[in-house]
Design a protein around this motif. Structure first.
Motif, PDB file in Angstrom:
ATOM      1  N   VAL A  71      60.340  61.834  17.541  1.00  0.00           N
ATOM      2  CA  VAL A  71      59.848  63.085  16.958  1.00  0.00           C
ATOM      3  C   VAL A  71      58.392  62.868  16.579  1.00  0.00           C
ATOM      4  O   VAL A  71      58.093  62.099  15.661  1.00  0.00           O
ATOM      5  N   GLU A  72      57.508  63.490  17.309  1.00  0.00           N
ATOM      6  CA  GLU A  72      56.061  63.277  17.128  1.00  0.00           C
ATOM      7  C   GLU A  72      55.330  64.545  17.564  1.00  0.00           C
ATOM      8  O   GLU A  72      55.515  65.006  18.691  1.00  0.00           O
ATOM      9  N   ASP A  73      54.532  65.115  16.660  1.00  0.00           N
ATOM     10  CA  ASP A  73      53.857  66.376  16.990  1.00  0.00           C
ATOM     11  C   ASP A  73      52.516  66.159  17.680  1.00  0.00           C
ATOM     12  O   ASP A  73      51.955  67.076  18.247  1.00  0.00           O
ATOM     13  N   GLU A  74      52.011  64.946  17.601  1.00  0.00           N
ATOM     14  CA  GLU A  74      50.713  64.688  18.232  1.00  0.00           C
ATOM     15  C   GLU A  74      50.973  64.404  19.719  1.00  0.00           C
ATOM     16  O   GLU A  74      51.592  63.381  20.057  1.00  0.00           O
ATOM     17  N   LEU A 115      60.366  58.284  14.176  1.00  0.00           N
ATOM     18  CA  LEU A 115      59.916  59.500  13.500  1.00  0.00           C
ATOM     19  C   LEU A 115      58.495  59.380  12.991  1.00  0.00           C
ATOM     20  O   LEU A 115      58.145  58.408  12.318  1.00  0.00           O
ATOM     21  N   ASP A 116      57.696  60.374  13.303  1.00  0.00           N
ATOM     22  CA  ASP A 116      56.402  60.534  12.667  1.00  0.00           C
ATOM     23  C   ASP A 116      56.689  61.061  11.252  1.00  0.00           C
ATOM     24  O   ASP A 116      57.757  61.628  11.005  1.00  0.00           O
ATOM     25  N   VAL A 117      55.751  60.848  10.316  1.00  0.00           N
ATOM     26  CA  VAL A 117      55.990  61.351   8.955  1.00  0.00           C
ATOM     27  C   VAL A 117      55.572  62.812   8.833  1.00  0.00           C
ATOM     28  O   VAL A 117      56.382  63.686   8.508  1.00  0.00           O
ATOM     29  N   MET A 118      54.300  63.096   9.118  1.00  0.00           N
ATOM     30  CA  MET A 118      53.806  64.456   8.964  1.00  0.00           C
ATOM     31  C   MET A 118      54.126  65.261  10.218  1.00  0.00           C
ATOM     32  O   MET A 118      53.578  65.016  11.289  1.00  0.00           O
ATOM     33  N   LEU A 119      55.049  66.207  10.062  1.00  0.00           N
ATOM     34  CA  LEU A 119      55.515  66.995  11.203  1.00  0.00           C
ATOM     35  C   LEU A 119      55.618  68.462  10.787  1.00  0.00           C
ATOM     36  O   LEU A 119      55.847  68.752   9.613  1.00  0.00           O
TER      37      LEU A 119
HETATM   38 CA    CA Z   1      52.046  64.133  12.724  1.00  0.00          CA
END
Ligand code: CA
Length: 227
Positions: free
Chosen positions: A6-9, A50-54
């Motif tokens: 899970v990574e938004d970047e 998991l990324d933290v900031m999502l």
């Molecule tokens: Ca992020």
């Protein structure tokens, strides 16, 4: 072995996914926390990255959600360099490890393998079996009737998928997306060729065939049930 990232970047997500696929893992990648939590709760993963900031839900909320649901899937956090407190917080919440961004892929892969090895001591799922065929997920070894069979990374992933879902006819489109990360429009001949090669290694020397073609539908791995 199946992993969820899970990574938004986009660049980091694609980089991680591609590397893990090349290392022989089956990988799902989603870009926001809500999708991440949903998949983590509904699909069976061996590890979550998991990324933290999502967007929608952050990494901790995903972790909180899966632990609350009683799932002990190992979790590796990706954290930014300036988020030291985050790491502590994540570990308190039950994360298994963290990696500081930016990282080199080999470091990520090493952490992933360690966590999977640790996790597998509790689970017995490191060995897949179909008749006399055995696939050892951790040592990445395949044997049939005790005889070692050498497979390429892709052949191993293909066989793992067929063995995990044995008895089930798997459409080429599913095999394409799970093993090659291609969609159905791509050249499915790749799959037929790969299955043929895999068969040659798994079945040719044995009377009992395990990999079968479901004409017009796909492929299925089936071991005869011993009575
Ligand atoms: Ca992020």
């Amino acid at each position: 072995m199946k992993l969820l990232v899970v990574e938004d970047e986009p660049k980091t997500g694609d980089y991680v996914r591609q590397g893990l696929i090349e290392a022989g893992f089956i990988v799902d990648l989603v870009r926001d926390g809500a999708d991440g939590l949903h998949l983590a709760l509904t699909e069976a993963y061996d590890l979550l990255i998991l990324d933290v900031m999502l967007p929608k839900l952050n990494g901790w909320q995903i972790l909180g959600g899966i632990r609350k649901a009683g799932k002990d899937t190992p979790v590796l956090f990706l954290t930014a360099r300036d988020e030291v407190d985050d790491r502590v917080h994540g570990l308190e919440l039950g994360a298994d490890d963290y990696l500081v961004k930016p990282f080199v892929f080999s470091e990520l892969l090493a952490r992933v393998r360690t966590l999977l090895r640790r996790g597998s001591k509790v689970k017995e799922s490191e060995m897949l079996r179909a008749g006399d065929l055995e696939l050892d997920l951790l040592r990445r070894r395949v044997t049939r009737a005790g005889r070692r069979i050498e497979l390429t990374v892709k052949e191993f992933s293909l066989l793992e998928l067929l063995m995990r879902r044995q008895g089930e006819v798997l459409p080429r489109s599913l095999i394409a997306s799970q093993v090659w990360d291609m969609n159905f429009d791509s050249d499915t001949n790749v799959i037929d060729v790969a299955v043929r090669r895999l068969r040659a290694k798994i079945d040719d020397d044995f009377e009992q065939k395990l990999i079968h073609t479901a004409r017009g539908m796909g492929y299925v791995l089936e071991a005869p049930t011993c009575s």
